[in-house]
Design an enzyme around this catalytic site. Structure first.
Site, mmCIF file in Angstrom:
data_model
loop_
_atom_site.group_PDB
_atom_site.id
_atom_site.type_symbol
_atom_site.label_atom_id
_atom_site.label_comp_id
_atom_site.label_asym_id
_atom_site.label_seq_id
_atom_site.Cartn_x
_atom_site.Cartn_y
_atom_site.Cartn_z
ATOM 1 C CB CYS A 49 -39.274 -7.614 -53.614
ATOM 2 S SG CYS A 49 -39.027 -8.156 -51.906
ATOM 3 C CG ASP A 72 -45.642 28.561 -79.009
ATOM 4 O OD1 ASP A 72 -45.018 29.291 -79.797
ATOM 5 O OD2 ASP A 72 -46.777 28.104 -79.230
ATOM 6 C CG ASP A 113 -48.887 23.996 -80.127
ATOM 7 O OD1 ASP A 113 -47.901 23.255 -80.282
ATOM 8 O OD2 ASP A 113 -49.303 24.763 -81.011
ATOM 9 C CG ASP A 142 -44.116 24.844 -80.282
ATOM 10 O OD1 ASP A 142 -43.463 25.519 -81.081
ATOM 11 O OD2 ASP A 142 -45.180 25.216 -79.771
#
Length: 707
Positions: free
Chosen positions: A15, A409, A603, A607
Site C-alpha cells: 500500500c 585514500d 575521509d 575527498d
C-alpha cells in the site's frame, strides 16, 4: 515547497508503494516519497496546488488504508518519537484484529463442528459460515468495492473477494471462509513483521536524548534538547546520554559509543575533547559547551539518515513493485480464461473449471514478494547500522554487492593520519631548531594534520603577531612573512616553483622543505603509521570477491609505494592533486567489469569530489564529521577499514535473502498455479500457496536483523 504528512498506522509495504505512486501523479506534485519506518509521506508541491493537496492525499491514503490517520507535520524536520511514545510491535490495533480473528475463527470452528458431528442441515451451517465470513472478510470485500469504484481493480482485495465469493457460489462454503481467515492471518503476520522491523531499528537508534540539563543564570534546569542554543553550558551526569555535540569544559569520563559506532569498548574524554550527542556518559560528571543545535548534532543526523534510508529504493525493490503492478492483471485474465475457455471448447464441467480459476486467483496473490523484499532491505539497513555502518539507501546496499574495484585514500583511511616529526635535516648553516622554528611560523595558522605535527614537535608558544601575508598554496604548501623574512614550507613542487635550490630527501616519509628568503634551510621528515587492521581488511576484501584494490595519495612516490607494498594493494597512484584523483577514478571506472561498481573510501572532507564521482562513496571515520555524512553514500562510523568488510557482508546477506524470497515465492506459486490449473490443488492448497508462502518469506526476511 516541501510538506510532510504523518500516516499513523501505515504498515503495508504494498500500500505504501501505491500511495507513493498515486500522490506523485497528482497535479502540482513534483516528488512523493513514503517512508514506511517513520510512517511519513514527504512531497514537493507547487504553490498553486498547495491549498488542495492535503484533502487529495487523505482521499488517496484512505482508499488504500481506511484506518490510517493522516495529519500534516508542521515542523520543517521530523523529530522521531521518544522511546516511551514509540509503537510497540504489538499495539492496540493488533489486539483488536486478534480479537476479531479469534471470534471469526471460533464461529467458523463451531459451524464446522456442528456440520461434522451433529449433521446440522445446510441452512444452519451457512448461517455460521456467512457470519464468520462477514466478521473475517467484510472489510476486505468493502475495500475491494471501494477500490473498484475508483477504477483500481487489480489488487489483493479484489483477488480475495472474487475468489472467496466465487467459492460460495460454487458451493465450496468452508473453503471460502478458510481462504479469508488465512489471508487475514497472513496480513496480521505482515503487520507484526513490519512493526518488529521498525522497532528493531528504533531500539538500535535509541540515541535521541529525552532532555538536557542546562546552566542558566547560575541555576541548573532540565529542558528539551531542541531548546538548547549553541554556546550554552550543559551538565551530563553518569548514566545520561549526551544531548548535543559540544566540547568538554570540565570533567573526565568514559563514553559508551556503541549506538553510534557499534563498538563495545568505551572511549575516554577529558577537558578540551569533543563530546558527541548520542553517547552514554558512564563514569564522571561532564560540563560541556554546546557547539551545534540539536537538529545539527550527530545523534539527530544519524537518526534521520537511518530512518530516511528506506526512501532510496534498490533496483530490485523497484522491479518487484513494477512487476506486481502488471503481474496481478495478467493472472486475473489467465484465471478468467482458465474458468471460461475449457468448458466452451471441451463442453460442460463449468463448476470444476470455475473452481480451478478461483484456486488460480488465490495462489497468484503477489503478497509474498511485495511484502518480504522491502522488509529485507529495511532490515539490512538496520543490521548495517548495528555494526556502525550507515547506509543512505537500499540502492547503495544493493550496489555494495557488485563492487569489483575499491579505491582508498591513504591518509586517515589506510593510515592513522597521526603525523609525528621523526627527523630534521638542516642545510646551508641553519640549525635544526631554526628549521623547525621557521616551519612553525609558516604553519601556525594551518589546521592540516602535518602542520599540527610540526606545532606539536615545537611545543612552545608562537608569537603570531610577527606573521603576515600568510598564504596556503593548494598542492604545494605555505608561504608567509615571519618578521621581515619570507618563509616557504611545502613539498618539492613549491621549492621548484620558487626556484629554490634544495637537496631532495631520500628517506621514506612525508617531507616538508623549508626555505628562508629564497635560501634552502632544510627538510623536516614526518611519518604516518598504517592502521592495525588495514592489511587484514584488504586481505578480507579480496577474499569476499573484490577484484582490485587501489590507493590514491598526494604523498610522494616512495611513501605511496611503501604503503602499497605493506598492504599488498594491487595498484597505487602518488603525488596527486585533488582534481587528479577524480581523473584517476574516471580512468579506473572505465576499466571496471561491465555491470560492476567502483567504490571510493575517503575521509569525506578533502575527498568530497571523488566520493561524489564514485558509484558508491564511502566515508571513513565519519563520526561527528558533517562533511562525511553529507558527501558519502555509506558512512563507516569508526576509523577501522574492516568496517567496510562488515558493510559488504551485510549487503551480500541482504541480497541473498532477497533472491531466496524471490525464488521461494515464484517457485512455489508456479507449482501451485500449475496444480490448480490441472485440478490437482484445491482451495486448501491455494491458501498455502498464498498465505503460507507469504509467512515463510516474511520470516526469512526477518533473519537479516540477526546479522
Amino acid at each position: 515547497m516541501k510538506r510532510i504528512f504523518l500516516l499513523k498506522g501505515l504498515d503495508c509495504p504494498n500500500c505504501s508503494a501505491k500511495i507513493e505512486k498515486e500522490v506523485g501523479e497528482l497535479d502540482g506534485v513534483q516528488s512523493s516519497v513514503v517512508n514506511l519506518m517513520k510512517q511519513t509521506l514527504t512531497i514537493n508541491v507547487a504553490p498553486v496546488a498547495a491549498n488542495t493537496i492535503a484533502s487529495q492525499i487523505e482521499t488517496i491514503v484512505h482508499s488504500h488504508e481506511p484506518d490510517v490517520e493522516v495529519s500534516e507535520i508542521a515542523q520543517e524536520y521530523y523529530i522521531p518519537a521518544k522511546k516511551q511514545d514509540t509503537n510497540t510491535s504489538y499495539n492496540n490495533e493488533d489486539k483488536k484484529l486478534t480479537i476479531r480473528l479469534a471470534i471469526g475463527a471460533a464461529i467458523y470452528g463451531i459451524g464446522m463442528a456442528l456440520t461434522v458431528f451433529a449433521k446440522v442441515p445446510l441452512p444452519v451451517e451457512l448461517v455460521f459460515l456467512i457470519v464468520s465470513y462477514i466478521i473475517l472478510g467484510g472489510d476486505v470485500v468493502w475495500q475491494a468495492v471501494r477500490n473498484i469504484s475508483k477504477g483500481r481493480v487489480f489488487d489483493e482485495h479484489f483477488l480475495m473477494s472474487v475468489s472467496t465469493i466465487g467459492a460460495f457460489v460454487i458451493g465450496e462454503y468452508p473453503e471460502a471462509v478458510a481462504v479469508m481467515l488465512f489471508y487475514q492471518v497472513g496480513e496480521f503476520f505482515q503487520s507484526l513483521a513490519v512493526e518488529r522491523s521498525r522497532k528493531s531499528i528504533s531500539d538500535l537508534m535509541d540515541i535521541r536524548p529525552d532532555c538536557a540539563t542546562v546552566r542558566r543564570n547560575g541555576e541548573l534546569i532540565t529542558i528539551s534538547p531542541e531548546s538548547v542554543a549553541i554556546g550554552e553550558i550543559i551538565i551530563v551526569k553518569p548514566g545520561e546520554k549526551i544531548p548535543l555535540d559540544g566540547v568538554v569544559l570540565d570533567g573526565d569520563s568514559m563514553l559508551d559509543t556503541r549506538a553510534l559506532t557499534g563498538e563495545s569498548v568505551p572511549r575516554s574524554v577529558h577537558k578540551g575533547d569533543e563530546a558527541l550527542s548520542g553517547c552514554m556518559n558512564q563514569t564522571g560528571v561532564l560540563t560541556i559547551k554546546t557547539t551545534k543545535a540539536f537538529g545539527e548534532s550527530t545523534a539527530s543526523k544519524i537518526i534521520d539518515l537511518v530512518e530516511n534510508a528506506s526512501s532510496r529504493k534498490a533496483p530490485t525493490e523497484n522491479f518487484i513493485t513494477t512487476f506486481a503492478r502488471y503481474y496481478t492483471p495478467v493472472v486475473v485474465i489467465l484465471a478468467a480464461i482458465l474458468a471460461i475457455l475449457p468448458p466452451i471448447l471441451l463442453g460442460g464441467g463449468w463448476t470444476e473449471w470455475i473452481r480451478r480459476g478461483f484456486v488460480f486467483l488465490v495462489v497468484s496473490c503477489p503478497c509474498a514478494l511485495v511484502i518480504s523484499i522491502p522488509l529485507t532491505f529495511f532490515g539490512g539497513i538496520g543490521a548495517a547500522s548495528k555494526r556502525g555502518v550507515l547506509v543512505k539507501g537500499s540502492n547503495y546496499l544493493e550496489a555494495l554487492n557488485n563492487v569489483s574495484i575499491i579505491v582508498f585514500d591513504k591518509t586517515g583511511t589506510l593510515t592513522k593520519g597521526v603525523f609525528n616529526v621523526t627527523d630534521i635535516l638542516p642545510a646551508n648553516g641553519f640549525s635544526k631548531e631554526q628549521v623547525l622554528e621557521y616551519a612553525v611560523q609558516a604553519e601556525s595558522f594551518s589546521n592540516h594534520p602535518i602542520a599540527k605535527s610540526i606545532l606539536s614537535a615545537y611545543g612552545k608558544e608562537i608569537d603570531q603577531s610577527v606573521i603576515s601575508d600568510y598564504k596556503e598554496i593548494s598542492g604545494y604548501g605555505i608561504s608567509a612573512m615571519a618578521g621581515k623574512k619570507k618563509v616557504y614550507a611545502g613539498n618539492t613542487k613549491l621549492m621548484d616553483s620558487e626556484h629554490v635550490e634544495y637537496t631532495a630527501c631520500e628517506k621514506v616519509g612525508t617531507k616538508v622543505y623549508v626555505a628562508v628568503d629564497g635560501q634552502y634551510a632544510g627538510c623536516i621528515l614526518i611519518t604516518d603509521e598504517v592502521k592495525p587492521d588495514s592489511k587484514k581488511a584488504i586481505s578480507d576484501l579480496k577474499h569476499i570477491g573484490v577484484e582490485k584494490t587501489v590507493m590514491l595519495t598526494g604523498d610522494d612516490e616512495k611513501i605511496g609505494k611503501a604503503v602499497a607494498e605493506e598492504l599488498q594493494l594491487d595498484e597505487y597512484y602518488a603525488q596527486l592533486f585533488p582534481d587528479q584523483k577524480v581523473e584517476k577514478i574516471e580512468l579506473l571506472d572505465s576499466k571496471k567489469r561491465q555491470g560492476s561498481k567502483l567504490a571510493f573510501v575517503g575521509d569525506g572532507i578533502n575527498d568530497a569530489p571523488v566520493l561524489a564521482r564514485a558509484d558508491v562513496g564511502i566515508a571513513m571515520g565519519g563520526l561527528g564529521s558533517d562533511a562525511a555524512i553529507e558527501a558519502a553514500d555509506v558512512v563507516l562510523m569508526t576509523d577501522e577499514p574492516s568496517k567496510l568488510v562488515d558493510a559488504i557482508d551485510v549487503a551480500k546477506a541482504t541480497k541473498q535473502i532477497v533472491m531466496q524470497n524471490i525464488v521461494i515465492a515464484l517457485g512455489i506459486k508456479s507449482v501451485f498455479l500449475i496444480l490448480g490449473a490441472l485440478g490437482i490443488a484445491g482451495m486448501w492448497e491455494a491458501v498455502f500457496g498464498d498465505v503460507g508462502v507469504t509467512i515463510i518469506a516474511v520470516l526469512n526476511a526477518m533473519r537479516i536483523l540477526k546479522k
